[in-house]
Scaffold this active site. Structure first.
Site, PDB file in Angstrom:
ATOM      1  CB  THR A   1      -0.922   0.154   1.208  1.00 14.78           C
ATOM      2  OG1 THR A   1      -1.745  -1.163   1.129  1.00 14.78           O
ATOM      3  CG2 THR A   1      -1.658   1.244   1.486  1.00 14.78           C
TER       4      THR A   1
ATOM      5  NE  ARG B   1      -9.466  -7.052   3.620  1.00 19.31           N
ATOM      6  CZ  ARG B   1      -8.214  -6.203   3.542  1.00 19.31           C
ATOM      7  NH1 ARG B   1      -8.018  -5.719   2.399  1.00 19.31           N
ATOM      8  NH2 ARG B   1      -7.648  -6.262   4.575  1.00 19.31           N
TER       9      ARG B   1
ATOM     10  N   GLY C   1     -10.161  -3.100   3.445  1.00 21.32           N
ATOM     11  CA  GLY C   1      -9.393  -3.328   4.605  1.00 21.32           C
ATOM     12  C   GLY C   1      -9.480  -1.816   5.444  1.00 21.32           C
ATOM     13  CG  ASP C   2      -5.621  -0.520   7.300  1.00 24.77           C
ATOM     14  OD1 ASP C   2      -5.914  -1.413   6.274  1.00 24.77           O
ATOM     15  OD2 ASP C   2      -4.932   0.204   7.576  1.00 24.77           O
TER      16      ASP C   2
ATOM     17  CB  THR D   1       1.034  -0.144   5.050  1.00 22.08           C
ATOM     18  OG1 THR D   1       1.223  -1.100   4.299  1.00 22.08           O
ATOM     19  CG2 THR D   1       2.384   0.177   5.546  1.00 22.08           C
ATOM     20  N   GLY D   2      -0.577  -2.646   6.254  1.00 17.41           N
ATOM     21  CA  GLY D   2      -0.585  -4.058   7.042  1.00 17.41           C
ATOM     22  C   GLY D   2      -1.800  -4.615   6.708  1.00 17.41           C
TER      23      GLY D   2
ATOM     24  N   GLY E   1      -4.918  -5.288   7.213  1.00 17.42           N
ATOM     25  CA  GLY E   1      -6.031  -4.157   7.430  1.00 17.42           C
ATOM     26  C   GLY E   1      -7.300  -4.802   8.433  1.00 17.42           C
TER      27      GLY E   1
END
Ligand code: ASP
Length: 355
Positions: A221, A249, A251-252, A272-273, A275
């Site tokens: 990201t 889906r 994510g964050d 980033t990671g 989510g």
């Protein structure tokens, strides 16, 4: 004649005295501003290009040089805006455009593939002077999802738009659309094939409700936080999400408070990671809250969330944060994170691994 000369001399002395007083006042003012913000740079910015299993032993010199070049180009684009006195928001958008255009990152061109073999992208944007925010989720044909997020912030009364609606809104705003094939890269396509193959051999993943298989946890990201000459902070994040995601889906990255946050009084954050963890622990907002309510420094706040809260729960990833004094934090709990920052005056660094 003599009287006229004396009068002229007196006027000249008087004017000179006034100038002196004025310039003394100006310099006192300048000194006190400088004393109040002794180390605050005129402007600053920080970027990330994703966290994950980023190890030197897995990197070719060509790939490393390509990523470094793209990150330098991204920093240059943002600095050009900030140096000219442009807004933090303009700098964030210009910077993220460069990373969305680069196939090296999981955003725009280079976004990862869903289980259905398409690219669904998410982005968010927030301005720190007014806590205004905008985001899009699951868009498939916008060349620069970050601009769609900014358009939601500036031109709609909403915060988060998704799918076809987000695309229709962005089209009305005149944002550039592309054939979804534009986002294809062989590298990401092969990652999806590996993930699908992994699922075939690991029945457990098919039986459970696990919907994501990002086998090598290379996320990619992109994000940027900028501080402009007026002291305003803006933050933005853009992503393709996680390889092999299903069921639309999200994510964050498109969730304000999870993947992105900005407040001039504290800091701007982009994450980033993995989510799901960043949503559950409201990571970006938690960094802000620790500073606002607990008086933590940006470094302590960011470290606590990434290296304590998330580690305790098994959440992997990292974040970038920048406060109004130009202090930068870039913690991560994965092997590496593509990250870099610059400050007015020439300080600039780009890092990949744990250093
Ligand atoms: N946080 C993103 C997501 O979960 C992935 C990433 O950061 O690479 O969608």
């Amino acid at each position: 004649m003599k009287n006229v000369l004396l009068l002229c001399l007196a006027l000249a002395l008087c004017a000179c005295g006034q100038n002196e007083t004025a310039s003394m006042e100006a310099s006192t003012e300048k000194t006190s501003t400088t004393a109040a913000n002794q180390d605050t740079p005129e402007y600053a910015m920080v970027i990330h290009g994703g966290a994950g299993t980023i190890l030197k032993k897995n990197m070719t010199p060509e790939k490393e040089a390509g990523i470094r070049e793209a990150m330098n180009a991204a920093l240059n684009a943002g600095e050009e805006v900030l140096k000219a006195g442009g807004s933090a928001a303009d700098a964030v958008e210009a910077t993220i455009w460069v990373m969305e255009d680069s196939p090296h990152f999981n955003a725009g061109k280079g976004a990862v593939f869903t289980n259905a073999g398409i690219n669904e992208m998410d982005a968010s944007f927030m301005t720190g002077h007014d806590q205004n925010a905008g985001a899009v989720g699951g868009v498939t044909n916008l060349k620069h999802p970050i601009s769609a997020a900014r358009a939601v912030l500036e031109k709609s009364e909403h915060v988060l738009l998704s799918g076809k609606g987000a695309e229709a809104f962005s089209k009305l705003q005149g944002l550039e659309t592309v054939d979804p094939k534009y986002f294809h890269t062989d590298f990401r396509w092969n990652s999806l094939q590996k993930a699908l193959e992994g699922e075939r051999v690991d029945q457990e993943k098919l039986e459970g409700n696990r919907i994501i298989t990002d086998i090598d946890h290379k996320y990619g990201t992109v994000g940027c936080v900028a501080l402009d000459k007026s002291g305003n902070i803006a933050a933005g994040t853009s992503t393709g999400g996680m390889t092999n995601k299903r069921y639309n889906r999200l994510g964050d990255s498109p969730i304000i408070g999870a993947g992105t946050y900005a407040d001039n009084a504290t800091c701007g954050v982009s994450c980033t990671g993995w989510g799901e963890f960043f949503i559950r622990y409201a990571v970006a907002y938690d960094v802000h809250a620790r500073m606002a309510y607990g008086n933590a420094s940006v470094q302590d706040a960011a470290d606590a969330v990434i290296n304590k809260t998330l580690v305790a729960k098994g959440g992997t990833g990292g974040l970038i944060a920048l406060d109004a004094q130009g202090n930068v934090a870039m913690p991560f709990n994965t092997a590496g994170m593509y990250r870099g920052y610059l400050k007015a005056g020439g300080e600039r660094e780009i890092l990949f691994y744990e250093e």
